[in-house]
Write a protein that holds these residues in place. Sequence first.
Motif, PDB file in Angstrom:
ATOM      1  N   SER A  39       0.858  -1.191   0.000  1.00  0.00           N
ATOM      2  CA  SER A  39       0.000   0.000   0.000  1.00  0.00           C
ATOM      3  C   SER A  39       0.890   1.236   0.000  1.00  0.00           C
ATOM      4  N   ASP A  40       0.295   2.396  -0.245  1.00  0.00           N
ATOM      5  CA  ASP A  40       1.057   3.647  -0.189  1.00  0.00           C
ATOM      6  C   ASP A  40       0.096   4.806   0.009  1.00  0.00           C
ATOM      7  N   ALA A  41       0.639   5.920   0.536  1.00  0.00           N
ATOM      8  CA  ALA A  41      -0.176   7.108   0.792  1.00  0.00           C
ATOM      9  C   ALA A  41       0.741   8.313   0.964  1.00  0.00           C
ATOM     10  N   GLN A  42       0.144   9.480   1.047  1.00  0.00           N
ATOM     11  CA  GLN A  42       0.877  10.715   1.307  1.00  0.00           C
ATOM     12  C   GLN A  42       0.071  11.540   2.287  1.00  0.00           C
ATOM     13  N   GLY A  43       0.748  12.532   2.926  1.00  0.00           N
ATOM     14  CA  GLY A  43       0.022  13.367   3.865  1.00  0.00           C
ATOM     15  C   GLY A  43       0.834  14.567   4.297  1.00  0.00           C
ATOM     16  N   SER A  44       0.163  15.505   4.964  1.00  0.00           N
ATOM     17  CA  SER A  44       0.826  16.694   5.488  1.00  0.00           C
ATOM     18  C   SER A  44       0.128  17.126   6.763  1.00  0.00           C
ATOM     19  N   GLY A  45       0.843  17.909   7.576  1.00  0.00           N
ATOM     20  CA  GLY A  45       0.284  18.443   8.801  1.00  0.00           C
ATOM     21  C   GLY A  45       1.129  19.592   9.296  1.00  0.00           C
ATOM     22  N   ALA A  46       0.565  20.447  10.135  1.00  0.00           N
ATOM     23  CA  ALA A  46       1.288  21.607  10.648  1.00  0.00           C
ATOM     24  C   ALA A  46       1.218  21.635  12.177  1.00  0.00           C
ATOM     25  N   PRO A  47       2.364  21.547  12.870  1.00  0.00           N
ATOM     26  CA  PRO A  47       3.686  21.325  12.283  1.00  0.00           C
ATOM     27  C   PRO A  47       4.046  19.841  12.157  1.00  0.00           C
ATOM     28  N   ASN A  48       3.247  18.946  12.766  1.00  0.00           N
ATOM     29  CA  ASN A  48       3.562  17.513  12.734  1.00  0.00           C
ATOM     30  C   ASN A  48       2.700  16.804  11.694  1.00  0.00           C
ATOM     31  N   VAL A  49       3.165  15.655  11.234  1.00  0.00           N
ATOM     32  CA  VAL A  49       2.366  14.863  10.310  1.00  0.00           C
ATOM     33  C   VAL A  49       2.294  13.427  10.808  1.00  0.00           C
ATOM     34  N   THR A  82       7.705  14.885  13.502  1.00  0.00           N
ATOM     35  CA  THR A  82       7.388  16.089  14.271  1.00  0.00           C
ATOM     36  C   THR A  82       8.366  17.215  13.959  1.00  0.00           C
ATOM     37  N   ALA A  83       7.887  18.441  14.126  1.00  0.00           N
ATOM     38  CA  ALA A  83       8.702  19.640  13.921  1.00  0.00           C
ATOM     39  C   ALA A  83       8.147  20.753  14.790  1.00  0.00           C
ATOM     40  N   GLY A  84       8.929  21.823  14.972  1.00  0.00           N
ATOM     41  CA  GLY A  84       8.498  22.913  15.836  1.00  0.00           C
ATOM     42  C   GLY A  84       7.643  23.943  15.144  1.00  0.00           C
ATOM     43  N   SER A  85       7.704  23.983  13.816  1.00  0.00           N
ATOM     44  CA  SER A  85       6.946  24.990  13.063  1.00  0.00           C
ATOM     45  C   SER A  85       6.805  24.515  11.628  1.00  0.00           C
ATOM     46  N   GLY A  86       6.110  25.329  10.822  1.00  0.00           N
ATOM     47  CA  GLY A  86       5.972  25.013   9.409  1.00  0.00           C
ATOM     48  C   GLY A  86       5.032  23.850   9.153  1.00  0.00           C
TER      49      GLY A  86
END
Length: 213
Positions: free
Chosen positions: A112-122, A182-186
């Motif tokens: 299987s496969d997928a993509q995604g985004s989130g602010a600031p973590n996905v 995870t990230a602190g921003s963006g």
Amino acid sequence: MAIAYDKSAVLYSPSSATSTVNLAAGAADSIAIILVFNGNGAPLTGVTVDSIAATNIRTYNIAGAQRLSAWYYLNPPTSSVDYTATATSAADDVEICALIYSGAKQTGQPDSDAQGSGAPNVTLSTTTVADNSWLVSISRNTSTGVPAAGTGTTSRHAGSVARYGDSNGAKTPAGVHTMQYTAGSGTTYGVIVSISPSVATVQIDSISFGHWA
């Protein structure tokens, strides 16, 4: 046979049309998952393993004319060969990460496969079909470049522009499974792939039952 992590390598090639790493698979029943970042708006023309084309799984166009893509190659050579990502422009930035896993099914990949985004973590989510599949992924953040590995993610490489990780184990039962970065921003983007294990053949001997009057 269960899937096992074998080895991997990463290389960032700024202002270049190609990026190459050299690897040798440790077993014949392996799969190579090749994860690529490329920027500056120039799409990849392809990925090769020992000059033979790998198969594209998914390409995700993210912010700023940048792309994350996933590719696979079945039964990669057990001798050292080049894994190369090539873009259309010499002004491109290309980072390639090749990861090899043994014990992988040699047909019907990826699982299987997928993509995604989130602010600031996905949290990247995919629905596995085969029991005991592994998850593999790439992630990039628009502010920091390289996000941290979060819940469900074992980091294999922190590249110059992206992070590469896997589940470091089989996912059971089949169904929805996740990896987090995870990230602190963006905004953090990612592509996730699941790979299914080879299935051992089990022979069941016939049993004869007598009849007594």
